[in-house]
Design a protein around this motif. Structure first.
Motif, PDB file in Angstrom:
ATOM      1  N   VAL A   8      15.387  19.319  21.604  1.00 28.03           N
ATOM      2  CA  VAL A   8      14.396  19.735  20.616  1.00 28.03           C
ATOM      3  C   VAL A   8      12.993  19.275  21.012  1.00 28.03           C
ATOM      4  CG1 VAL A   8      13.713  19.574  18.195  1.00 28.03           C
ATOM      5  CG2 VAL A   8      16.130  19.753  18.797  1.00 28.03           C
TER       6      VAL A   8
ATOM      7  N   HIS B 137      10.355  19.794  15.635  1.00 32.73           N
ATOM      8  CA  HIS B 137      11.319  19.964  14.546  1.00 32.73           C
ATOM      9  C   HIS B 137      10.655  19.658  13.211  1.00 32.73           C
ATOM     10  CE1 HIS B 137      14.824  18.773  12.019  1.00 32.73           C
ATOM     11  NE2 HIS B 137      15.468  19.654  12.750  1.00 32.73           N
TER      12      HIS B 137
ATOM     13  N   GLU C 266      17.953  19.867   7.751  1.00 29.10           N
ATOM     14  CA  GLU C 266      19.177  20.052   8.527  1.00 29.10           C
ATOM     15  C   GLU C 266      20.422  20.202   7.658  1.00 29.10           C
ATOM     16  OE1 GLU C 266      20.093  20.370  11.812  1.00 29.10           O
ATOM     17  OE2 GLU C 266      17.991  20.680  12.314  1.00 29.10           O
TER      18      GLU C 266
ATOM     19  N   TYR D  16      19.277  25.755   6.684  1.00 29.14           N
ATOM     20  CA  TYR D  16      18.365  25.197   7.671  1.00 29.14           C
ATOM     21  C   TYR D  16      16.956  25.787   7.617  1.00 29.14           C
ATOM     22  CZ  TYR D  16      22.814  23.614   9.504  1.00 29.14           C
ATOM     23  OH  TYR D  16      24.056  23.052   9.623  1.00 29.14           O
TER      24      TYR D  16
ATOM     25  N   ILE E 263      11.692  25.108  14.220  1.00 32.34           N
ATOM     26  CA  ILE E 263      12.253  24.362  15.345  1.00 32.34           C
ATOM     27  C   ILE E 263      11.891  25.072  16.647  1.00 32.34           C
ATOM     28  CG2 ILE E 263      14.509  25.513  15.272  1.00 32.34           C
ATOM     29  CD1 ILE E 263      15.730  22.701  15.961  1.00 32.34           C
TER      30      ILE E 263
ATOM     31  N   GLN F  98      13.315  24.624  20.499  1.00 33.61           N
ATOM     32  CA  GLN F  98      14.360  23.886  21.204  1.00 33.61           C
ATOM     33  C   GLN F  98      14.876  24.664  22.402  1.00 33.61           C
ATOM     34  OE1 GLN F  98      17.789  23.359  18.672  1.00 33.61           O
ATOM     35  NE2 GLN F  98      17.746  25.469  18.002  1.00 33.61           N
TER      36      GLN F  98
ATOM     37  N   TYR G 214      15.017  15.950  17.074  1.00 29.28           N
ATOM     38  CA  TYR G 214      15.216  16.456  15.715  1.00 29.28           C
ATOM     39  C   TYR G 214      15.465  15.301  14.757  1.00 29.28           C
ATOM     40  CZ  TYR G 214      20.274  16.036  14.709  1.00 29.28           C
ATOM     41  OH  TYR G 214      21.530  15.586  14.387  1.00 29.28           O
TER      42      TYR G 214
END
Length: 184
Positions: free
Chosen positions: A53, A56, A60, A64, A68, A70, A148
Protein backbone atom coordinates in the motif's frame (compact mmCIF):
# COMPACT_ATOMS: atom_id res chain seq x y z
CA UNK A 1 -10.34 29.37 2.59
CA UNK A 2 -8.62 27.24 -0.05
CA UNK A 3 -5.49 25.78 1.48
CA UNK A 4 -3.11 22.84 1.44
CA UNK A 5 -3.89 20.68 4.48
CA UNK A 6 -0.82 18.46 4.13
CA UNK A 7 2.40 18.68 2.14
CA UNK A 8 5.16 16.05 2.28
CA UNK A 9 8.15 17.99 3.64
CA UNK A 10 10.73 16.19 1.50
CA UNK A 11 10.99 13.17 -0.80
CA UNK A 12 10.78 10.10 1.44
CA UNK A 13 12.10 6.58 0.90
CA UNK A 14 9.85 3.79 2.17
CA UNK A 15 11.83 0.66 2.99
CA UNK A 16 9.02 -1.76 3.84
CA UNK A 17 8.96 -0.86 7.55
CA UNK A 18 8.25 2.89 7.78
CA UNK A 19 5.13 4.94 7.11
CA UNK A 20 3.70 8.44 7.59
CA UNK A 21 0.43 9.45 9.22
CA UNK A 22 -0.55 12.75 7.59
CA UNK A 23 -3.05 13.72 10.30
CA UNK A 24 -5.57 14.64 7.60
CA UNK A 25 -8.94 12.89 7.10
CA UNK A 26 -10.22 14.26 3.76
CA UNK A 27 -13.37 12.09 3.73
CA UNK A 28 -14.46 12.81 7.31
CA UNK A 29 -16.85 15.50 6.07
CA UNK A 30 -18.75 15.87 2.81
CA UNK A 31 -16.56 18.62 1.39
CA UNK A 32 -14.40 18.94 -1.74
CA UNK A 33 -10.73 17.92 -1.67
CA UNK A 34 -7.83 16.88 -3.87
CA UNK A 35 -5.05 14.41 -3.03
CA UNK A 36 -1.90 14.34 -5.17
CA UNK A 37 0.65 11.51 -4.96
CA UNK A 38 3.93 11.25 -6.89
CA UNK A 39 5.50 7.80 -6.38
CA UNK A 40 8.64 6.15 -7.75
CA UNK A 41 8.55 2.37 -7.92
CA UNK A 42 11.93 0.87 -6.97
CA UNK A 43 11.00 -2.68 -7.99
CA UNK A 44 11.72 -4.06 -4.52
CA UNK A 45 8.27 -5.46 -3.70
CA UNK A 46 7.52 -9.14 -4.30
CA UNK A 47 3.91 -9.90 -5.19
CA UNK A 48 3.05 -13.16 -3.51
CA UNK A 49 -0.34 -12.94 -1.84
CA UNK A 50 -0.49 -9.52 -0.31
CA UNK A 51 -0.74 -6.04 -1.76
CA UNK A 52 1.70 -3.27 -0.94
CA UNK A 53 0.00 0.00 0.00
CA UNK A 54 1.37 3.37 -1.14
CA UNK A 55 -1.49 5.47 0.30
CA UNK A 56 -4.50 4.51 2.41
CA UNK A 57 -7.52 6.44 3.67
CA UNK A 58 -10.10 3.69 3.95
CA UNK A 59 -12.38 2.04 6.49
CA UNK A 60 -11.19 -1.57 6.44
CA UNK A 61 -14.59 -3.17 6.85
CA UNK A 62 -16.95 -4.15 4.03
CA UNK A 63 -17.79 -2.35 1.76
CA UNK A 64 -14.39 -0.62 2.36
CA UNK A 65 -15.23 3.04 1.63
CA UNK A 66 -12.33 5.42 1.05
CA UNK A 67 -9.17 5.78 -1.01
CA UNK A 68 -6.31 3.36 -1.62
CA UNK A 69 -3.28 3.27 -3.91
CA UNK A 70 -1.66 -0.15 -3.85
CA UNK A 71 0.40 -2.63 -5.82
CA UNK A 72 -1.11 -5.97 -6.69
CA UNK A 73 0.12 -8.68 -9.02
CA UNK A 74 -1.88 -7.04 -11.85
CA UNK A 75 -0.58 -3.51 -11.51
CA UNK A 76 -0.78 -0.35 -9.45
CA UNK A 77 -4.42 -0.06 -8.35
CA UNK A 78 -5.88 3.39 -7.71
CA UNK A 79 -9.27 2.99 -6.09
CA UNK A 80 -11.91 5.35 -4.67
CA UNK A 81 -14.93 3.74 -3.00
CA UNK A 82 -18.03 5.33 -1.52
CA UNK A 83 -21.46 3.80 -2.21
CA UNK A 84 -19.88 2.54 -5.44
CA UNK A 85 -16.30 2.55 -6.60
CA UNK A 86 -13.87 3.74 -9.22
CA UNK A 87 -11.05 1.24 -9.56
CA UNK A 88 -8.29 1.31 -12.12
CA UNK A 89 -4.91 -0.29 -12.38
CA UNK A 90 -1.78 0.29 -14.35
CA UNK A 91 -2.40 -2.79 -16.47
CA UNK A 92 -5.66 -1.20 -17.63
CA UNK A 93 -3.59 1.86 -18.49
CA UNK A 94 -1.25 -0.28 -20.63
CA UNK A 95 1.55 -0.75 -18.13
CA UNK A 96 2.33 -3.59 -15.73
CA UNK A 97 4.36 -3.58 -12.52
CA UNK A 98 7.53 -4.89 -14.17
CA UNK A 99 7.52 -1.86 -16.49
CA UNK A 100 6.35 0.67 -13.89
CA UNK A 101 8.90 3.30 -12.92
CA UNK A 102 6.89 6.25 -11.66
CA UNK A 103 3.24 7.11 -11.09
CA UNK A 104 1.47 10.38 -10.42
CA UNK A 105 -2.11 10.01 -9.15
CA UNK A 106 -4.76 12.61 -8.29
CA UNK A 107 -7.94 11.85 -6.33
CA UNK A 108 -10.45 14.71 -6.53
CA UNK A 109 -13.90 15.14 -4.97
CA UNK A 110 -15.99 18.05 -6.18
CA UNK A 111 -18.85 19.79 -4.33
CA UNK A 112 -21.50 17.94 -6.39
CA UNK A 113 -20.12 14.55 -5.32
CA UNK A 114 -18.26 13.86 -8.55
CA UNK A 115 -15.14 11.81 -7.94
CA UNK A 116 -12.25 11.80 -10.40
CA UNK A 117 -9.17 9.59 -10.30
CA UNK A 118 -6.45 10.63 -12.78
CA UNK A 119 -3.08 8.98 -13.39
CA UNK A 120 0.06 9.42 -15.48
CA UNK A 121 2.76 6.74 -15.65
CA UNK A 122 6.45 6.73 -16.55
CA UNK A 123 6.61 10.32 -17.75
CA UNK A 124 4.84 9.32 -20.99
CA UNK A 125 2.37 12.23 -20.94
CA UNK A 126 -0.73 10.03 -21.22
CA UNK A 127 -3.27 10.94 -18.55
CA UNK A 128 -5.85 8.27 -17.74
CA UNK A 129 -9.00 9.50 -15.96
CA UNK A 130 -12.06 7.84 -14.45
CA UNK A 131 -15.00 9.93 -13.20
CA UNK A 132 -18.15 8.97 -11.33
CA UNK A 133 -20.76 10.73 -9.23
CA UNK A 134 -21.25 8.80 -6.00
CA UNK A 135 -23.22 9.08 -2.80
CA UNK A 136 -21.04 10.31 0.08
CA UNK A 137 -19.95 7.92 2.82
CA UNK A 138 -18.06 9.33 5.82
CA UNK A 139 -14.57 7.90 6.33
CA UNK A 140 -13.01 9.06 9.63
CA UNK A 141 -9.60 7.50 8.96
CA UNK A 142 -6.64 9.77 8.26
CA UNK A 143 -4.53 9.47 5.12
CA UNK A 144 -1.57 7.17 5.74
CA UNK A 145 1.43 6.90 3.40
CA UNK A 146 3.49 3.71 3.01
CA UNK A 147 1.10 1.15 4.49
CA UNK A 148 -2.53 0.48 5.37
CA UNK A 149 -4.42 0.90 8.64
CA UNK A 150 -6.44 -2.10 9.80
CA UNK A 151 -9.94 -1.78 11.24
CA UNK A 152 -8.39 -1.90 14.71
CA UNK A 153 -5.69 0.69 13.96
CA UNK A 154 -2.78 -1.64 13.19
CA UNK A 155 -0.36 -1.38 10.29
CA UNK A 156 0.62 -3.72 7.49
CA UNK A 157 1.31 -4.30 3.77
CA UNK A 158 4.22 -1.84 3.78
CA UNK A 159 5.38 -0.43 0.44
CA UNK A 160 8.92 -0.02 -0.85
CA UNK A 161 9.65 2.97 -3.04
CA UNK A 162 10.05 6.73 -2.99
CA UNK A 163 7.28 9.24 -2.29
CA UNK A 164 8.46 12.26 -4.28
CA UNK A 165 5.50 14.42 -3.30
CA UNK A 166 2.12 14.26 -1.61
CA UNK A 167 -0.30 17.12 -1.10
CA UNK A 168 -3.84 17.23 0.30
CA UNK A 169 -5.93 20.27 -0.66
CA UNK A 170 -9.20 21.26 1.06
CA UNK A 171 -10.74 22.06 -2.34
CA UNK A 172 -11.16 20.48 -5.76
CA UNK A 173 -8.45 21.53 -8.18
CA UNK A 174 -9.53 22.50 -11.69
CA UNK A 175 -8.98 20.12 -14.63
CA UNK A 176 -6.10 22.33 -15.75
CA UNK A 177 -4.48 22.24 -12.30
CA UNK A 178 -4.82 18.44 -12.17
CA UNK A 179 -3.20 18.13 -15.58
CA UNK A 180 -0.35 20.39 -14.50
CA UNK A 181 0.34 18.16 -11.47
CA UNK A 182 0.33 14.98 -13.56
CA UNK A 183 2.68 16.13 -16.28
CA UNK A 184 6.42 15.76 -15.76
Amino acid sequence: DETILYSLPTATTFDGTNYIDTGVAPLATDTPFTIFIDWTHTGDSEFVGSKHVVAHCMTETSPYPGIILQYSNTGLVSEFKQSSNISSNSQGALIENNALERAKVVYRKQADGTITVSRCYNENGQIHTNTKQVEYVAVPEELRLGCYRSNVGGTGRFAKGIMNDCKVYNYALSDEEVQELLLY
